[in-house]
Design a protein around this motif. Structure first.
Motif, mmCIF file in Angstrom:
data_model
loop_
_atom_site.group_PDB
_atom_site.id
_atom_site.type_symbol
_atom_site.label_atom_id
_atom_site.label_comp_id
_atom_site.label_asym_id
_atom_site.label_seq_id
_atom_site.Cartn_x
_atom_site.Cartn_y
_atom_site.Cartn_z
ATOM 1 N N ALA B 7 -12.340 40.771 -91.876
ATOM 2 C CA ALA B 7 -12.870 40.122 -93.079
ATOM 3 C C ALA B 7 -13.133 41.185 -94.133
ATOM 4 O O ALA B 7 -13.230 42.383 -93.816
ATOM 5 C CB ALA B 7 -14.164 39.378 -92.765
ATOM 6 N N VAL B 9 -15.379 43.239 -96.471
ATOM 7 C CA VAL B 9 -16.775 43.679 -96.508
ATOM 8 C C VAL B 9 -16.946 44.579 -97.734
ATOM 9 O O VAL B 9 -16.069 45.388 -98.040
ATOM 10 C CB VAL B 9 -17.136 44.454 -95.221
ATOM 11 N N SER B 62 -22.695 32.388 -95.786
ATOM 12 C CA SER B 62 -22.027 33.628 -95.369
ATOM 13 C C SER B 62 -22.178 34.682 -96.454
ATOM 14 O O SER B 62 -22.152 34.385 -97.639
ATOM 15 C CB SER B 62 -20.542 33.340 -95.120
ATOM 16 N N ILE B 64 -19.916 36.916 -96.707
ATOM 17 C CA ILE B 64 -18.517 37.205 -97.056
ATOM 18 C C ILE B 64 -18.125 36.378 -98.282
ATOM 19 O O ILE B 64 -18.475 35.202 -98.399
ATOM 20 C CB ILE B 64 -17.590 36.894 -95.860
ATOM 21 N N GLY B 94 -17.328 33.001 -97.340
ATOM 22 C CA GLY B 94 -16.632 33.278 -96.090
ATOM 23 C C GLY B 94 -15.129 33.146 -96.132
ATOM 24 O O GLY B 94 -14.465 33.270 -95.100
ATOM 25 N N ALA B 97 -11.497 36.099 -95.143
ATOM 26 C CA ALA B 97 -11.634 36.443 -93.721
ATOM 27 C C ALA B 97 -10.549 35.732 -92.922
ATOM 28 O O ALA B 97 -9.781 34.940 -93.463
ATOM 29 C CB ALA B 97 -13.016 36.010 -93.224
#
Lengths: 322, 322
Positions: B7, B9, B62, B64, B94, B97
């Motif tokens: 994913a 970051v 999330s 992300i 999210g 990802a």
């Protein structure tokens, strides 16, 4: 019938104490209008604003003050109405007089058991409240509404209609006496704005706010609104300018509305009248919503009536009788 | 399946160029959620704002980045969905990802004939446009809508949906090339904001405005709104503060709305998804509304994708593929 009538004329522009009863021409009917012989005329804060020179009538509207009346049809014009029929009427102006011309769509029936004065005292407030808290911002059962100026004519009507809908009602007012009246008419949360900060008391709790203050309350009102809350401003007693943080609008998902009943197009007014009669008239006839007349005065005392509003010393509505 | 995935970051807070593909734990399913194996993820301006540190995810969301994706269900959790079902998904985060957990109400079918990338490119924009111009402010056939930033992903979607509804569409954009694309997608009135004053061009004509600028445009937008007009602000690219004249709100009878799709409660999101699929999916399948992919990049190039948004050098939507 002669072609003159008595009506309130302002002799000094911008001076609400300079209102005199004089002879003026009777209004001429336009297509779709009826002539109403006025038995009682309601007094509204917008009348004071107009007399102060800050709320000119819309193009084509009467220069005579007055937004609501009750009486009898004196001339049905080209409509199917009958002479002698008792009616209420929502006006763009012309209520402080013996006669007024009214588009048929702005006529309302007299609620069962109501006098002319009682009818004239509820039309503008009922139409204003219903069109704003229901038609404009969709107040629903179980929601919380904050009503500023709970003790005035609009305020007391709004408290009762909101309670009839099943909402929880918070009000602000400037004295313990006014708050006591609000409580009597059903308000659940009483806030004296001279002693308490309504925004702190109601932080993020208000689904709907009915605002009559404008600029100076905007930030606090946005603080008091819940996620998805809606505010409708119908008066600017504190002024029209404010700084706004649009990020808060987005993060809370709120909407801000402004309206004036008087400036709505004639077809919109007719729809407001129709929905108000359908929904609020039964509340009036069943006693779930009560009129609240502060005092009935002769039409010649129009300046005195506006003086009550200027001093904010009244609760409920004032009525003038020609 | 292992319990880790790749994913994006962020290695330096607030720096959109510091996005790296790393191994992180796979999301765990909550009740009512499914796990989607992502084949394509859409890139939105909100992603850039989040990477700049100005749009933190809501509580429980999330960390992300990424608000939309398309792919296959890898774990149906406690729902009646099937593993292997191809779906699109509206996310609170999210998307950048390999896997994401999604409440079932936020799943959408793949429009007939659409690839994963094409699906991922339309979900957030379609839901944003439908929920705002129709559900929030009720754009109707025959009305005029002004769309700011017509050349972006939201803008092009808004132009097409508004045209499909039967509205007249005005747009602003910052270059002749972008305006040409807007015209190709159906815009009727093209305004280059670097050369023209949109408020003068559209004075009192706009029934609806879709605003992404915020503070600096507020006064001009209120000038451009027609009587009874409604504006909805969904972005603050120019800043959040402005002075507002509430008297103009009242006299024109206008309303100002602010929303963010991401912060809406899960039941509201499900209703938005339902209405968007019901109304916009047929437009996509019949070709009345077209996707517009600017470029498809590998997921590892997330920083590059956000760079396009930062430079405003794209038209349409960017897509990332894990």
């Amino acid at each position: 019938m002669t072609d003159v009538m008595k009506a309130i004329v302002q002799t000094t522009e911008g001076d609400p104490s300079a209102l005199e009863l004089q002879e003026v021409p009777k209004p001429e009917l336009q297509p779709g209008e009826v002539l109403v012989k006025i038995a009682a005329a309601g007094v509204n804060r917008a009348d004071l604003t107009q007399a102060q020179g800050n709320y000119p009538p819309p193009k084509g509207g009467s220069e005579i003050i007055g937004l609501e009346c009750a009486g009898e049809i004196a001339d049905a014009g080209d409509t199917d109405r009958s002479v002698g029929e008792k009616v209420g009427a929502l006006l763009v102006g012309g209520g402080y007089a013996e006669y007024v011309a009214v588009p048929e769509g702005q006529l309302l029936p007299i609620p069962e058991g109501f006098s002319f004065a009682e009818t004239a005292a509820v039309i503008e407030t009922a139409c204003t409240v219903w069109s704003n808290i229901v038609m404009e911002v969709g107040l629903k059962e179980g929601e919380t509404i904050l009503i500023h100026g709970g003790g005035g004519g609009i305020g007391l009507m709004a408290i009762q209609i909101a309670k009839a809908i099943g909402a929880k009602v918070a009000v602000t007012a400037g004295s313990a006496e006014k708050l006591e009246v609000c409580k009597k008419y059903g308000a659940d949360i009483l806030i004296n704005y001279k002693e308490q900060d309504f925004a702190e008391e109601l932080k993020n709790q208000c689904n709907v706010i009915l605002d009559i203050i404008g600029g100076p309350y905007l930030k606090k009102n946005m603080f008091a609104l819940a996620e998805g809350g809606r505010m409708v401003t119908i008066g600017l007693q504190g002024g029209n300018k404010a700084e706004i943080n649009m990020g808060i609008m987005m993060m809370k998902g709120i909407s801000l509305h402004g309206t004036t009943l008087r400036r709505r197009p004639v077809d919109v007014k007719a729809e407001i009248v129709r929905q108000t009669v359908e929904n609020v008239w039964p509340m009036l006839e069943e006693g779930r919503v009560k009129h609240h007349i502060h005092e009935v005065l002769p039409l010649a005392d129009a300046s005195k009536a506006l003086g009550f509003l200027e001093a904010s010393s009244h609760t409920g509505t004032l009525v003038l009788e020609p």
